[in-house]
Design a protein around this motif. Structure first.
Motif, short mmCIF file in Angstrom:
data_model
loop_
_atom_site.label_atom_id
_atom_site.label_comp_id
_atom_site.label_asym_id
_atom_site.label_seq_id
_atom_site.Cartn_x
_atom_site.Cartn_y
_atom_site.Cartn_z
N MET A 1 0.79 -1.11 -0.24
CA MET A 1 0.07 -0.19 -0.02
C MET A 1 0.94 1.18 -0.04
SD MET A 1 -3.02 0.97 2.77
CE MET A 1 -2.47 2.11 3.77
N VAL A 2 0.52 2.12 -0.91
CA VAL A 2 1.59 3.40 -0.94
C VAL A 2 0.80 4.39 -0.05
CG1 VAL A 2 2.18 5.04 -2.68
CG2 VAL A 2 2.14 2.66 -3.12
N ARG A 3 1.44 5.13 0.67
CA ARG A 3 0.75 6.07 1.63
C ARG A 3 1.17 7.53 1.06
NH1 ARG A 3 2.47 4.76 7.77
NH2 ARG A 3 1.78 2.54 7.64
N SER A 4 0.44 8.33 1.17
CA SER A 4 0.61 9.76 0.95
C SER A 4 1.95 10.32 1.84
CB SER A 4 -0.50 10.64 0.90
OG SER A 4 -1.42 10.10 0.17
N PRO A 5 2.58 11.35 1.27
CA PRO A 5 3.53 11.84 2.17
C PRO A 5 2.88 12.49 3.37
CG PRO A 5 3.88 12.59 -0.07
CD PRO A 5 2.75 11.84 0.04
N LEU A 6 3.84 12.45 4.39
CA LEU A 6 2.90 13.04 5.88
C LEU A 6 3.63 14.14 5.92
CD1 LEU A 6 1.51 12.51 8.42
CD2 LEU A 6 3.58 11.42 9.26
N ILE A 7 2.76 15.15 6.21
CA ILE A 7 3.01 16.70 6.37
C ILE A 7 2.79 16.81 7.99
CG2 ILE A 7 2.87 19.05 5.79
CD1 ILE A 7 3.83 17.38 3.63
N VAL A 8 3.91 17.38 8.67
CA VAL A 8 3.80 17.92 9.99
C VAL A 8 3.70 19.21 10.12
CG1 VAL A 8 4.80 17.95 12.57
CG2 VAL A 8 4.65 15.80 11.09
N PHE A 24 -3.74 20.84 3.25
CA PHE A 24 -2.74 19.70 3.17
C PHE A 24 -3.66 18.58 2.68
CE2 PHE A 24 0.69 22.07 5.27
CZ PHE A 24 1.47 22.11 4.08
N GLU A 25 -4.67 18.17 3.39
CA GLU A 25 -5.48 17.03 3.24
C GLU A 25 -6.20 17.17 1.69
OE1 GLU A 25 -7.77 16.31 6.44
OE2 GLU A 25 -6.14 15.07 7.48
N GLY A 26 -6.60 18.46 1.54
CA GLY A 26 -7.07 18.80 -0.02
C GLY A 26 -6.08 18.60 -1.11
N TRP A 27 -4.76 18.63 -0.65
CA TRP A 27 -3.90 18.45 -1.99
C TRP A 27 -3.24 16.84 -1.89
CZ3 TRP A 27 -0.66 23.06 0.40
CH2 TRP A 27 -1.13 24.41 0.12
N GLY A 28 -3.79 16.17 -1.00
CA GLY A 28 -3.84 14.80 -1.08
C GLY A 28 -2.70 14.24 -0.07
N TYR A 29 -2.09 15.09 0.90
CA TYR A 29 -1.20 14.73 2.01
C TYR A 29 -1.79 14.40 3.17
CZ TYR A 29 2.31 17.44 -0.96
OH TYR A 29 3.03 18.09 -1.93
N ASP A 30 -1.03 13.29 3.92
CA ASP A 30 -1.52 13.07 5.06
C ASP A 30 -0.87 14.21 5.93
OD1 ASP A 30 -2.53 10.56 4.34
OD2 ASP A 30 -1.01 9.43 4.89
N PHE A 31 -1.75 14.34 7.42
CA PHE A 31 -1.42 15.47 7.94
C PHE A 31 -1.41 15.24 9.62
CE2 PHE A 31 -2.92 19.04 10.36
CZ PHE A 31 -2.38 20.31 9.96
#
Length: 127
Positions: A1-8, A24-31
């Protein structure tokens, strides 16, 4: 499973933190959002995920800085996680200090385009 990049994002203003989350979630990143580095670290440990990019407000509560927050997370995860500082401060002293860290610095108000470009340069687009 490919995860989206995680932004902190480390930001001590709850409304601003919520806005970051929506973007960030709207752009497809995990947050993961937190009001301090310690809180961010606890959430990351609970998720068992390393951050891919860190956004930190330069001036945080309790006389902490975003620079310290990014460095703490880098030390905890053992590598140079890309990141950037955001500030609303306008004093030359503060801007000089923030710029001396080597982290990219965006001045508030930050447009969504500036933020997205900075993250894309740091890690690439979300999946």
């Amino acid at each position: 499973m490919v995860r989206s990049p995680l932004i902190v994002v480390i930001e001590d203003e709850p409304m601003v933190l919520s806005a970051y989350e929506l973007m960030f979630e709207g752009w497809g990143y995990d947050f993961v959002g937190a009001d301090s580095a310690a809180s961010a670290l606890a959430r990351l440990v609970a998720l068992r995920r390393n951050p891919d990019f860190i956004v930190a407000d330069y001036r945080l509560s309790e006389n902490h800085t975003g620079t310290q927050a990014i460095q703490l997370l880098r030390q905890a995860f053992g590598h140079d996680i890309p990141g950037l500082l955001v500030t609303g401060e306008t004093s030359i002293e503060t801007l000089r200090d923030a710029a001396s860290t080597g982290f990219p610095l965006l001045r508030k108000p930050v447009s969504s385009r500036q933020l997205q470009d900075a993250v894309t340069r740091g890690i690439g687009p979300a999946c």
